[in-house]
Design an enzyme around this catalytic site. Sequence first.
Site, PDB file in Angstrom:
ATOM      1  N   LYS A   1       0.821  -1.133   0.080  1.00  0.00           N
ATOM      2  CA  LYS A   1      -0.163   0.078   0.079  1.00  0.00           C
ATOM      3  C   LYS A   1       0.844   1.211   0.127  1.00  0.00           C
ATOM      4  O   LYS A   1       0.638   2.169  -0.737  1.00  0.00           O
ATOM      5  CB  LYS A   1      -0.793   0.086   1.210  1.00  0.00           C
ATOM      6  CG  LYS A   1      -1.886  -1.027   0.929  1.00  0.00           C
ATOM      7  CD  LYS A   1      -2.862  -1.384   2.333  1.00  0.00           C
ATOM      8  CE  LYS A   1      -3.743  -2.308   2.390  1.00  0.00           C
ATOM      9  NZ  LYS A   1      -4.643  -2.901   3.478  1.00  0.00           N
TER      10      LYS A   1
ATOM     11  N   GLN B   1      -4.706  -1.504   9.595  1.00  0.00           N
ATOM     12  CA  GLN B   1      -4.428  -2.566   9.014  1.00  0.00           C
ATOM     13  C   GLN B   1      -5.179  -3.721  10.150  1.00  0.00           C
ATOM     14  O   GLN B   1      -4.749  -3.836  11.079  1.00  0.00           O
ATOM     15  CB  GLN B   1      -2.910  -3.023   8.600  1.00  0.00           C
ATOM     16  CG  GLN B   1      -2.768  -4.268   8.179  1.00  0.00           C
ATOM     17  CD  GLN B   1      -3.318  -4.281   6.715  1.00  0.00           C
ATOM     18  OE1 GLN B   1      -3.326  -3.203   5.926  1.00  0.00           O
ATOM     19  NE2 GLN B   1      -4.012  -5.281   6.030  1.00  0.00           N
TER      20      GLN B   1
ATOM     21  N   ASP C   1     -11.269   2.820   3.993  1.00  0.00           N
ATOM     22  CA  ASP C   1     -11.724   1.261   4.148  1.00  0.00           C
ATOM     23  C   ASP C   1     -12.956   1.270   3.881  1.00  0.00           C
ATOM     24  O   ASP C   1     -13.609   0.137   3.784  1.00  0.00           O
ATOM     25  CB  ASP C   1     -11.062   0.615   5.270  1.00  0.00           C
ATOM     26  CG  ASP C   1     -10.031  -0.319   5.188  1.00  0.00           C
ATOM     27  OD1 ASP C   1      -9.766  -0.731   3.811  1.00  0.00           O
ATOM     28  OD2 ASP C   1      -9.198  -0.751   6.063  1.00  0.00           O
TER      29      ASP C   1
END
Length: 281
Positions: free
Chosen positions: A52, A96, A119
Amino acid sequence: MILIDGKKIAAELREELRQEVVELKAKYNKIPGLTVILIGDMAPSQIYVRMKEKAANEVGLKSEVIRYPEAVEEKTVLDKIEELNKDESISGILVQLPLPKHIDKQKVIETILPGKDVDGFHPMNVGNLSSGYESSVPCTPLGCYLMIKKVEPNLSGKKAVMIGRSNLNGKPMAQLLLKENCTVTITHSKTKDLKAECLEADIIVAAVGIPELVKADWVKKDAIIIDVGINKTDNGIVGDVAFEEVSKVARALTPVPGGVGPMTIACLLKNTIESFKRSQK
Ligand code: NAP
């Protein structure tokens, strides 16, 4: 059969986003910023975060990774999120997953400002998506959706079957396809006859975690198949779809690896840029 090359489509998307960042910088004299919080040292999470970060740098985003040891206190993480919420140079915050057991995942998700929740897991974004309003959309289903649209721009009236009902994949995917006027069926582990459901489908999105569950005789001729699964087997990484045999029946199919994975990361960058643009309005 069309092999839906997620790697190539993701590279094209990243290039578009790179150009957009240049334009945004010229217009606003600032660039979107993405901060990823990584807790612990689980190998897959470390790899995802590195990918990422690399992709964010490639498109010219301001990118930062904040690392905490496994034993970090929940309050330390929540305080950091509050701080990032107030920081105007940050457009996107991603924590994460999975998290260590002592940290409440839902509390973490709900502490991130909905406008910075790249997200798309905050209940506000989940609600907006299902109400058909503007929202941040979870990156994996967004990537799947963009790949389906590449193959078939007009999805109206198509029958779509999701295999799996997770908040991460099946449910948001269903919402995206419903918005496109598909007739959507969401299946799961208690579904009575999964094969019969799949045989009806013009589009199948498999997000289960069972190696090669979807066989050729489950697939209607000329269906579009998106394979989200990532399964480690003795023969390497395979998806939830039996690629070889299904490729003989399907109209279009994503490979594993090289399908959904690269698009997930590109969509994180897209979401960060969208958050930035919304915040400038
Ligand atoms: P998850 O939360 O474990 O959900 C799996 C879903 O599959 C559940 O809804 C479950 O039903 C359903 N299921 C299990 N067995 C089934 C069966 N025999 N028939 C029909 N449905 C069944 O998984 P997830 O997080 O959505 O991930 C799914 C897969 O995608 C995993 O392999 C994961 O590694 C992969 N993944 C890939 C990416 C990517 O970027 N490529 C991103 C995320 C996830 P119940 O609800 O009834 O339990």
